[in-house]
Scaffold this active site. Structure first.
Site, PDB file in Angstrom:
ATOM      1  N   MET A 138      -2.748  -7.277   6.473  1.00 52.65           N
ATOM      2  CA  MET A 138      -3.702  -8.118   5.735  1.00 52.65           C
ATOM      3  C   MET A 138      -3.068  -8.801   4.531  1.00 52.65           C
ATOM      4  SD  MET A 138      -6.840  -5.371   5.803  1.00 52.65           S
ATOM      5  CE  MET A 138      -7.155  -4.354   7.272  1.00 52.65           C
ATOM      6  N   SER A 139      -1.773  -8.989   4.550  1.00 53.46           N
ATOM      7  CA  SER A 139      -1.102  -9.598   3.389  1.00 53.46           C
ATOM      8  C   SER A 139       0.175 -10.300   3.832  1.00 53.46           C
ATOM      9  CB  SER A 139      -0.749  -8.503   2.367  1.00 53.46           C
ATOM     10  OG  SER A 139       0.257  -7.656   2.897  1.00 53.46           O
ATOM     11  N   SER A 148       0.820  -1.222   0.000  1.00 48.77           N
ATOM     12  CA  SER A 148       0.000   0.000   0.000  1.00 48.77           C
ATOM     13  C   SER A 148       0.845   1.259   0.000  1.00 48.77           C
ATOM     14  CB  SER A 148      -0.858   0.066   1.264  1.00 48.77           C
ATOM     15  OG  SER A 148      -1.942  -0.770   1.175  1.00 48.77           O
ATOM     16  N   HIS A 183      -5.401  -9.147  -2.393  1.00 49.15           N
ATOM     17  CA  HIS A 183      -5.549  -9.559  -1.004  1.00 49.15           C
ATOM     18  C   HIS A 183      -6.661 -10.600  -0.897  1.00 49.15           C
ATOM     19  CE1 HIS A 183      -3.803  -5.508  -0.862  1.00 49.15           C
ATOM     20  NE2 HIS A 183      -3.253  -5.876   0.282  1.00 49.15           N
ATOM     21  N   ASN A 197       0.404   3.168  11.175  1.00 45.32           N
ATOM     22  CA  ASN A 197      -0.426   3.702  12.264  1.00 45.32           C
ATOM     23  C   ASN A 197      -0.216   2.798  13.462  1.00 45.32           C
ATOM     24  OD1 ASN A 197      -2.168   1.931  10.237  1.00 45.32           O
ATOM     25  ND2 ASN A 197      -2.887   1.510  12.308  1.00 45.32           N
ATOM     26  N   HIS A 204      -8.137   3.920   5.656  1.00 44.93           N
ATOM     27  CA  HIS A 204      -7.224   3.563   4.564  1.00 44.93           C
ATOM     28  C   HIS A 204      -6.455   4.799   4.103  1.00 44.93           C
ATOM     29  CE1 HIS A 204      -5.608   1.297   1.247  1.00 44.93           C
ATOM     30  NE2 HIS A 204      -6.153   2.100   0.345  1.00 44.93           N
ATOM     31  N   TYR A 231      -8.960 -10.697   1.204  1.00 43.91           N
ATOM     32  CA  TYR A 231     -10.259 -10.093   1.520  1.00 43.91           C
ATOM     33  C   TYR A 231     -11.009  -9.602   0.281  1.00 43.91           C
ATOM     34  CZ  TYR A 231      -7.662  -5.630   1.297  1.00 43.91           C
ATOM     35  OH  TYR A 231      -6.878  -4.584   0.899  1.00 43.91           O
ATOM     36  N   GLU A 232     -10.332  -9.546  -0.846  1.00 43.57           N
ATOM     37  CA  GLU A 232     -11.025  -9.134  -2.071  1.00 43.57           C
ATOM     38  C   GLU A 232     -11.933 -10.231  -2.602  1.00 43.57           C
ATOM     39  OE1 GLU A 232      -8.551  -6.600  -4.812  1.00 43.57           O
ATOM     40  OE2 GLU A 232      -7.013  -7.160  -3.366  1.00 43.57           O
ATOM     41  N   ALA A 253       2.011  -2.512   4.282  1.00 43.38           N
ATOM     42  CA  ALA A 253       1.665  -1.516   5.296  1.00 43.38           C
ATOM     43  C   ALA A 253       1.067  -2.280   6.469  1.00 43.38           C
ATOM     44  CB  ALA A 253       0.640  -0.544   4.733  1.00 43.38           C
ATOM     45  N   HIS A 265      -3.726   0.477  -5.585  1.00 45.63           N
ATOM     46  CA  HIS A 265      -3.070  -0.769  -5.971  1.00 45.63           C
ATOM     47  C   HIS A 265      -3.121  -0.996  -7.476  1.00 45.63           C
ATOM     48  CE1 HIS A 265      -2.957  -1.795  -1.751  1.00 45.63           C
ATOM     49  NE2 HIS A 265      -2.237  -2.847  -2.027  1.00 45.63           N
TER      50      HIS A 265
END
Ligand code: HPA
Length: 273
Positions: free
Chosen positions: A212-213, A31, A84, A236, A248, A86-87, A114, A62
Site C-alpha cells: 500500500m505504499s 511497517s 499512506h 505474509n 496488521h 489510504y489515510e 511491508a 508509524h
C-alpha cells in the site's frame, strides 16, 4: 505559485530552520522497520508534527519523525514512519516528504515497505528487491499542474530502480548471507487487504508482491531524478495463498522478525551508495 510547490518549500524552510544537515541518502522505513533507526549515528531528529503543514501518520507502528545522521561516513535522512494514501491525505501530501528530502540534498532514495507475497516461491520473512513496479492501481502523484522546478511533465519510467544500486544490494546481501529475492511490487490503495481475486489479478499482471505504499514515492522521486532502490519485507502470503486471514499485527510481527536481516542489508549497502 503552484500551491503544492509552495507548501513543499514552506516545509523545507521549516526543516532548514531546525538543522543545516545535508543528507546524501534518504531512507524510508516501512511497517515494523522503524527500529533500524537505532543503527544511525544521530545528529538531529525532527518530529513530523513540528513541521506545520506536514502530513502526520495515523497508523500504529508509524511513529513519525525524520532522523538525520550517519551510517558510517554517509550522511542520511531516515523517515521513521510514512503517510499512506489510504489515510485520506491528498496524493501530493503523500509524496511531500520525498520531495522535501530531495530538496534538502538527498540524491539517492532507499524505499522499504511491508508487502504480501504474490509469487508462490516466496515465504513470510523474505526480503524482495524491487526491480520494477505496477503503478496503475494507485493515483499518480504527478497529476495536476507540473512542478517544472522539480521535473518534466512526462517523465520516463523505464528504469525507476537503479541498476547500480540493485547491484550494490545484491552484493551486500551475498556478503551478509541473505537470500535477497527480486521482483515486481504492485501498489494498491488499501487500507483493506486484497481479496484472493485481487491477488490473482495482480499475479496475472506480473506482480510478485502487493502493498500500500512506495510506488507513488518512487514516481515522485524519479520525476526529480533521484537514484532509487527499494526492498520489501514479504510479511505474509497475500490473500488466498495461505489459509490464514491477514492482520496488521501479523504483518508487524513478521517485519519485526526480519528486522535484523533488513538492518544488516541496509548497513552494508548504504555506505557504498
Ligand atoms: N497486502 C497489502 N499490503 C501488505 C500486505 C498484504 O498482504 N502485507 C503487508 N502489507
Amino acid at each position: 505559485m503552484n500551491p503544492v510547490y509552495e507548501k513543499l518549500l514552506n516545509c523545507v524552510e521549516q526543516v532548514k530552520a531546525k538543522t543545516d544537515f545535508k543528507p546524501e541518502v534518504a531512507i524510508v522505513l516501512g511497517s515494523g522497520l522503524g527500529d533500524f533507526a537505532q543503527n544511525i549515528k544521530v545528529e538531529c531528529e525532527i518530529s513530523y508534527d513540528e513541521i506545520k503543514g506536514f502530513p502526520v501518520s495515523t497508523v500504529p507502528g508509524h511513529a513519525g519523525k525524520f532522523i538525520f545522521g550517519y551510517i558510517e561516513q554517509t550522511p542520511v535522512v531516515c523517515m521513521k514512519g510514512r503517510v499512506h494514501y489510504y489515510e485520506g491525505y491528498p496524493i501530493s501530501d503523500v509524496v511531500l516528504p520525498i520531495r522535501l528530502m530531495k530538496l534538502l540534498g538527498a540524491s539517492k532514495l532507499f524505499l522499504t515497505n511491508a508487502s504480501g507475497g504474490v509469487n508462490e516461491t516466496f515465504s513470510a520473512g523474505d526480503l524482495m528487491m524491487l526491480v520494477d513496479h505496477i503503478a496503475i492501481f494507485a493515483p499518480n502523484p504527478l497529476i495536476g499542474p507540473n512542478i517544472d522546478e522539480l521535473g518534466t511533465r512526462f517523465p520516463d519510467m523505464s528504469q525507476v530502480y537503479s541498476k547500480r544500486l540493485q547491484q550494490i544490494l545484491k552484493d551486500a546481501a551475498e556478503a551478509e548471507g541473505i537470500d535477497l529475492k527480486q521482483g515486481i511490487y504492485a501498489q494498491l490503495t488499501g487500507p483493506s487487504f486484497e481479496s484472493p481475486a485481487d491477488v490473482r489479478a495482480t499475479k496475472v499482471l506480473g506482480a510478485d508482491a502487493v502493498g500500500m505504499s512506495t510506488v507513488v514515492e518512487a514516481i515522485a522521486a524519479n520525476h526529480m531524478g533521484m537514484e532509487i532502490c527499494g526492498v520489501s519485507c514479504v510479511c505474509n502470503l497475500a490473500a488466498g495463498l495461505s489459509a490464514n486471514p491477514l492482520s496488521h499485527e501479523e504483518v508487524q510481527e513478521a517485519a519485526d522478525m526480519a528486522s535484523e536481516k533488513f538492518a544488516n542489508l541496509l548497513l552494508r549497502a548504504v555506505p557504498q551508495f
